[in-house]
Design an enzyme around this catalytic site. Structure first.
Site, PDB file in Angstrom:
ATOM      1  N   THR A 187     -15.812  -0.678 -14.416  1.00 55.52           N
ATOM      2  CA  THR A 187     -15.742  -1.732 -13.403  1.00 55.52           C
ATOM      3  C   THR A 187     -16.144  -3.059 -14.032  1.00 55.52           C
ATOM      4  OG1 THR A 187     -16.549  -2.478 -11.238  1.00 55.52           O
ATOM      5  CG2 THR A 187     -18.002  -1.018 -12.464  1.00 55.52           C
ATOM      6  N   CYS A 198      -0.970   4.621  16.908  1.00 54.27           N
ATOM      7  CA  CYS A 198      -2.178   5.404  16.609  1.00 54.27           C
ATOM      8  C   CYS A 198      -2.077   6.732  17.364  1.00 54.27           C
ATOM      9  CB  CYS A 198      -3.409   4.623  17.070  1.00 54.27           C
ATOM     10  SG  CYS A 198      -4.906   5.636  17.130  1.00 54.27           S
ATOM     11  N   TYR A 222       0.826  -1.223   0.000  1.00 52.83           N
ATOM     12  CA  TYR A 222       0.000   0.000   0.000  1.00 52.83           C
ATOM     13  C   TYR A 222       0.856   1.267   0.000  1.00 52.83           C
ATOM     14  CZ  TYR A 222      -4.147  -2.790   0.133  1.00 52.83           C
ATOM     15  OH  TYR A 222      -5.138  -3.667  -0.229  1.00 52.83           O
ATOM     16  N   LEU A 263     -14.653  -0.332 -21.112  1.00 53.04           N
ATOM     17  CA  LEU A 263     -13.814  -0.678 -22.252  1.00 53.04           C
ATOM     18  C   LEU A 263     -14.401  -1.838 -23.042  1.00 53.04           C
ATOM     19  CD1 LEU A 263     -11.121   0.342 -23.391  1.00 53.04           C
ATOM     20  CD2 LEU A 263      -9.958  -1.371 -21.990  1.00 53.04           C
ATOM     21  N   GLU A 264     -14.982  -2.780 -22.319  1.00 55.03           N
ATOM     22  CA  GLU A 264     -15.596  -3.960 -22.945  1.00 55.03           C
ATOM     23  C   GLU A 264     -16.835  -4.295 -22.123  1.00 55.03           C
ATOM     24  OE1 GLU A 264     -12.192  -6.366 -22.274  1.00 55.03           O
ATOM     25  OE2 GLU A 264     -12.634  -6.497 -20.142  1.00 55.03           O
ATOM     26  N   CYS A 281      -8.803   1.118  17.857  1.00 52.60           N
ATOM     27  CA  CYS A 281      -9.836   2.045  18.354  1.00 52.60           C
ATOM     28  C   CYS A 281     -10.696   2.657  17.250  1.00 52.60           C
ATOM     29  CB  CYS A 281      -9.211   3.157  19.197  1.00 52.60           C
ATOM     30  SG  CYS A 281      -8.346   4.421  18.231  1.00 52.60           S
ATOM     31  N   ARG A 286       1.226   1.747  -3.598  1.00 57.75           N
ATOM     32  CA  ARG A 286      -0.038   2.242  -4.201  1.00 57.75           C
ATOM     33  C   ARG A 286      -0.201   3.737  -3.886  1.00 57.75           C
ATOM     34  NH1 ARG A 286       0.662  -1.981  -5.445  1.00 57.75           N
ATOM     35  NH2 ARG A 286       1.221  -0.769  -7.243  1.00 57.75           N
ATOM     36  N   GLN A 293     -15.331   2.533  -6.106  1.00 56.47           N
ATOM     37  CA  GLN A 293     -14.617   1.397  -5.519  1.00 56.47           C
ATOM     38  C   GLN A 293     -13.136   1.707  -5.436  1.00 56.47           C
ATOM     39  OE1 GLN A 293     -16.236  -2.576  -7.287  1.00 56.47           O
ATOM     40  NE2 GLN A 293     -16.669  -0.979  -8.778  1.00 56.47           N
ATOM     41  N   HIS A 323     -14.712   1.448  -0.730  1.00 61.08           N
ATOM     42  CA  HIS A 323     -13.587   0.575  -0.378  1.00 61.08           C
ATOM     43  C   HIS A 323     -12.463   1.322   0.341  1.00 61.08           C
ATOM     44  CE1 HIS A 323     -14.855  -2.549  -3.663  1.00 61.08           C
ATOM     45  NE2 HIS A 323     -15.599  -2.616  -2.583  1.00 61.08           N
TER      46      HIS A 323
END
Ligand code: NAD
Length: 232
Positions: free
Chosen positions: A173, A133, A53, A199-200, A117, A56, A88, A106
């Site tokens: 999607t 945290c 992540y 796209l398709e 918490c 990402r 999403q 998401h």
């Protein structure tokens, strides 16, 4: 078509350089979903998951909104009725394009969540499993993203808005991740017109009254321009 709910997925951000999940060279061909996008994978190897992540997040910060994101922001500003984008995607490209009514079912890669918490805060560029945290001090930091096997955010509110929609539009999607893949049936059952821009043809294409195929950067601005012209 006053009340419009738009669902989108990885395809709308593909032309901004953020890889989709299931296309030929999508993310899942390079990473094992079970290892990087499930609570069990995180429990087994939090360093690997945080690293995935972190990458990402860096990709997201380096990307820019494309013409599809910009067109949806224009729609929100110029459409006389209500526009809600349910995404999403965990990137922030809609917000950076200027959309305000965006629900991240998401989660968001730029946010951090304390698993102990429930506190949320802006994620630093690099997160590590033992980051404390800021609210409770527990070393239970995770990205604020919904993993496979977890319940998406805002489901009750999204389902309600789908039943109130005059038009439901799905953009980029693949239609094989539930519950989002079931939204078309819910909206159509409550009387909404339905349109797929992809796209398709997706796995759920047959459930839509209308489908258009092509790149989001062309299809979305064309659809928005047509809709706004009819509203004049
Ligand atoms: P998916 O990879 O399953 O499907 C992407 C769809 O977009 C495919 O049907 C593909 O044909 C279409 N597509 C690809 N390029 C396109 C383009 N230029 N224009 C229009 N359509 C295009 O993605 P999904 O359905 O969103 O899968 C769900 C999961 O993927 C979600 O959980 C989401 O969180 C995650 N995801 C998010 C991001 C992001 O935040 N940018 C990126 C990858 C995956």
């Amino acid at each position: 078509m006053r009340n419009i709910v738009i669902l989108n997925g990885a395809g709308i951000s593909a032309e901004s350089g953020l890889g989709t999940f299931r296309d030929q060279d999508g993310l899942w061909t390079k990473y094992d979903l079970e290892e990087v996008a499930t609570p069990q994978g995180f429990a087994r190897n939090p360093t690997l998951v945080q690293g995935f992540y972190n990458a990402r997040r860096a990709n997201c910060r380096g990307a820019s909104p494309n013409a599809a994101h910009t067109a949806l922001a224009r729609l929100e500003t110029e459409h006389p009725g209500e526009i809600l984008v349910v995404t999403q995607n965990i990137d922030d490209l809609h917000e950076r394009a200027g959309s305000r009514a965006v629900w991240h079912m998401h989660g968001e890669i730029l946010r951090a969540l304390c698993a102990a918490c429930g506190h949320r805060w802006d994620a630093p560029d690099e997160m590590a499993p033992d980051d404390p945290c800021p609210a409770c001090g527990a070393a239970s930091t995770r990205p604020d993203v919904v993993w496979f096997g977890e319940v998406p955010y805002l489901m009750e509110e999204i389902c309600y808005r789908l039943t109130q929609a005059d038009l439901f539009v799905s953009i980029g999607t693949s239609g094989n991740v539930y519950p989002a893949a079931g939204f078309v049936e819910l909206a159509r059952g409550a009387g909404a017109a339905t349109l797929e821009l992809n796209l398709e043809p997706s796995d759920t294409a047959s459930a839509f009254a209308e489908t258009r195929q092509g790149k989001a950067s062309q299809l979305v601005p064309d659809w928005v321009a047509g809709l706004l012209a009819r509203a004049d």
